[in-house]
Design a protein around this motif. Structure first.
Motif, short mmCIF file in Angstrom:
data_model
loop_
_atom_site.label_atom_id
_atom_site.label_comp_id
_atom_site.label_asym_id
_atom_site.label_seq_id
_atom_site.Cartn_x
_atom_site.Cartn_y
_atom_site.Cartn_z
N LEU A 123 0.86 -1.18 0.00
CA LEU A 123 0.00 0.00 0.00
C LEU A 123 0.90 1.23 0.00
CD1 LEU A 123 -2.81 1.42 0.42
CD2 LEU A 123 -2.37 1.23 2.88
N ILE A 124 0.73 2.10 -1.00
CA ILE A 124 1.56 3.31 -1.09
C ILE A 124 0.75 4.50 -0.60
CG2 ILE A 124 3.03 4.72 -2.55
CD1 ILE A 124 3.05 2.47 -4.59
N TYR A 125 1.32 5.24 0.34
CA TYR A 125 0.65 6.41 0.90
C TYR A 125 1.30 7.70 0.41
CZ TYR A 125 -0.48 10.22 4.04
OH TYR A 125 -0.86 11.44 4.53
N GLY A 126 0.45 8.68 0.10
CA GLY A 126 0.92 10.03 -0.19
C GLY A 126 -0.21 11.02 0.05
N HIS A 127 0.06 12.31 -0.14
CA HIS A 127 -1.01 13.31 -0.03
C HIS A 127 -0.84 14.36 -1.13
CE1 HIS A 127 1.38 16.57 1.93
NE2 HIS A 127 1.99 15.60 2.58
N TYR A 128 -1.97 14.87 -1.60
CA TYR A 128 -1.95 15.84 -2.70
C TYR A 128 -2.22 17.27 -2.23
CZ TYR A 128 -7.08 15.24 -2.54
OH TYR A 128 -8.39 15.18 -2.13
N ASP A 129 -2.47 17.46 -0.96
CA ASP A 129 -2.73 18.82 -0.47
C ASP A 129 -1.42 19.49 -0.07
OD1 ASP A 129 -2.52 17.04 1.79
OD2 ASP A 129 -3.48 18.55 3.06
N VAL A 130 -1.45 20.83 -0.06
CA VAL A 130 -0.26 21.62 0.26
C VAL A 130 -0.62 22.70 1.28
CG1 VAL A 130 0.71 21.22 -2.04
CG2 VAL A 130 -0.62 23.31 -1.62
N GLN A 131 0.41 23.33 1.79
CA GLN A 131 0.26 24.42 2.75
C GLN A 131 -0.08 25.74 2.04
OE1 GLN A 131 0.76 25.00 6.20
NE2 GLN A 131 0.76 22.80 6.62
N PRO A 132 -0.65 26.71 2.76
CA PRO A 132 -0.82 28.06 2.20
C PRO A 132 0.54 28.64 1.82
CG PRO A 132 -2.14 27.81 4.18
CD PRO A 132 -1.26 26.59 4.10
N VAL A 133 0.53 29.71 1.02
CA VAL A 133 1.79 30.24 0.47
C VAL A 133 2.27 31.51 1.16
CG1 VAL A 133 1.37 29.22 -1.77
CG2 VAL A 133 0.57 31.55 -1.31
N ASP A 134 1.45 32.11 2.03
CA ASP A 134 1.87 33.37 2.63
C ASP A 134 3.08 33.16 3.56
OD1 ASP A 134 -0.29 31.92 3.88
OD2 ASP A 134 -0.31 33.44 5.43
N PRO A 135 3.95 34.20 3.66
CA PRO A 135 3.90 35.52 3.02
C PRO A 135 4.34 35.46 1.54
CG PRO A 135 5.84 35.36 4.40
CD PRO A 135 5.08 34.10 4.61
N LEU A 136 3.42 35.87 0.68
CA LEU A 136 3.63 35.75 -0.76
C LEU A 136 4.80 36.60 -1.24
CD1 LEU A 136 2.54 34.49 -3.36
CD2 LEU A 136 0.98 36.44 -3.57
N ASP A 137 5.04 37.76 -0.61
CA ASP A 137 6.10 38.65 -1.10
C ASP A 137 7.50 38.12 -0.84
OD1 ASP A 137 6.13 38.96 1.63
OD2 ASP A 137 5.94 41.15 1.62
N GLU A 138 7.62 37.02 -0.10
CA GLU A 138 8.94 36.44 0.15
C GLU A 138 9.31 35.37 -0.87
OE1 GLU A 138 9.64 35.20 4.15
OE2 GLU A 138 8.82 37.06 5.02
#
Length: 459
Positions: free
Chosen positions: A85-100
């Motif tokens: 059984l192979i486990y993974g996830h397709y969700d990601v974290q928010p990107v802020d602070p975007l200006d960095e």
């Protein structure tokens, strides 16, 4: 030419297409914690499902949960062979602070040997690597074991619906071992296998003073300021040697064996490199342990946030009505996550002054994980890494928590092989997240070899 060589050659000949494919996956802003990205979450799940369909997986589906769906597919065409059984996830974290960000977070950009994008390392790049390894083996007619793929969409928000999902689909997910690609290696040239993960107990401490905020000129000096009390209580949660002072906190801590300490001492990262990665002038921690031991094998208590009173621009002379701190503890094997709340409460009963009231709120917890270093599947992974990198792998203890490992251990009754290719400086959860491309490609080859090795084992 044997079939594994055909699969490796196929993978090497498709690097350009793989990168184009990965960029497409990374362009989907699948941020699980933000409701405005619900449609993007669906798109990302459908993208993974389409990959499985293209490889002729059966029973491919987006299985519902109480939140975002789980992508599932299976290829059970090797009777008498092990099932992975192979486990993974397709969700990601928010990107802020975007200006960095130096380049747009959902427009994958290559600079040198690194590809920068949100989710590049955590963990779309890892998911893509095992999908491409499977593709190469299938194209070479060399997949000699049974595969079930489970890619969830809520890891970045604590896998809140995964345990009920595992319980509901326990029979469907039955396997001999779980390959968890949500992992990392020590350095670009030093592969490793993770055999332990710290657990987590996340708490909130609130200290209450007056019924409402008061004028500090009128009432200051006559009342105990809850912000001051909170700071004093937090300051007392560690002693001069860096040890946590909660009563009973160390009662069940698993001690390292001499063999483990010798193994961890082989790590190539020096304290100077660790300071550079963290961006600090000096290190701190429990005395009597190396940095490697502190971040993987010792428990911790950290303050993740403090809030009280007026924090806006300018000045406001206020005596706050309450003060709050978010506190996380990282736990090692044999420590009970559910016991930390009562340990903190006992500490407060001993040291909190009678001039204030307090409350402890438990937000989340997960146990630490320790896997069998001598299992046949671990040996299969070690051999795959050795051949792919040309360097003997080391065993590694990681300080963070991956809740699915303990869930699978408890609900499905199987161990996990933690085999991924992220790096400690990949800027996970931060601006300019990156994937080191040489390791991405060697990761694909490592997965090919692992699947070949695992197929030779008895189920």
């Amino acid at each position: 030419m044997n079939t594994s060589t055909v699969a490796l050659d196929y993978a090497r000949n498709n690097h350009s297409r793989y990168l184009s494919d990965l960029r497409e996956f990374l362009a989907i802003p699948s941020i699980s914690t933000l409701s405005e990205h619900k449609a993007d979450m669906q798109r990302a799940a459908e993208w993974v499902a389409a990959q499985l369909h293209a490889m002729n997986f059966q029973n491919v589906a987006l299985l519902p949960t109480g939140g975002h769906p789980v992508v599932y597919g299976e290829r059970l065409s090797a009777p008498g062979k092990p099932t992975v059984l192979i486990y993974g996830h397709y969700d990601v974290q928010p990107v802020d602070p975007l200006d960095e960000w130096k380049s747009p977070p959902f427009e994958a950009t290559i600079r040198g040997d690194d590809l920068f994008a949100r989710g590049a390392s955590d963990m779309k790049g890892q998911v893509h690597a095992f999908l491409k390894a499977l593709e190469a083996l299938i194209q070479a007619d060399a997949l000699n074991l049974n595969i079930k793929v489970m890619v969830e969409g809520e890891e970045e928000i604590g896998s809140v619906h995964l345990a009920p999902f595992l319980q509901e689909h326990e029979e469907k997910l039955k396997c001999d071992v779980c390959l968890n690609a949500d992992s990392q290696i020590v350095s670009p040239e030093q592969p490793s296998i993770v055999y332990g993960l710290r657990g987590l107990a996340y708490l909130e401490l609130v200290v209450y003073g007056p019924e409402h905020d008061l004028h500090s000129g009128i009432f200051g000096g006559s009342l105990h300021n809850p912000a001051q009390v909170l700071c004093e209580l937090i300051a007392g949660m560690h002693d001069a040697n860096g040890r946590v002072t909660l009563p009973g906190f160390y009662d069940n801590v698993r001690e390292l064996t001499e063999e483990e300490r010798a193994e961890l001492a082989r790590f190539p990262l020096s304290d100077e490199e660790w300071k550079k990665t963290a961006g600090v002038a000096d290190l701190y921690g429990e005395q009597g342990f190396s940095t490697t031991e502190r971040v993987g094998a010792r428990p911790t208590l950290e303050v993740n946030g403090i809030l009280s009173g007026f924090t806006g621009e300018g000045s406001k002379t206020v005596l706050p009505a309450k003060a709050m701190a978010k506190i996380s503890t990282r736990l090692v094997p044999y420590q009970a996550a559910h016991a930390v709340k009562s340990q903190l409460e006992e500490y407060l009963r001993q040291y909190a002054p009678a001039t204030v009231r307090w409350q402890v709120i438990e937000h989340t917890s997960s146990p630490a994980v320790l896997v069998d270093r001598d299992s046949d599947f671990i040996r299969a992974a070690l051999a795959a890494l050795d051949e792919s990198f040309g360097v003997k792998p080391v065993f590694q203890l990681l300080g963070f928590s991956v809740p699915v490992v303990s869930m699978i251990q408890k609900i499905l009754g199987v161990e996990s092989v933690l085999m991924g290719f992220g790096l400690s400086d990949d800027n996970l959860h931060a601006p300019n997240e990156k994937l080191h491309l040489p390791n991405y490609f060697r990761g694909i080859e490592s997965y090919i070899r692992f699947f070949e090795n695992a197929g030779a084992l008895r189920p």
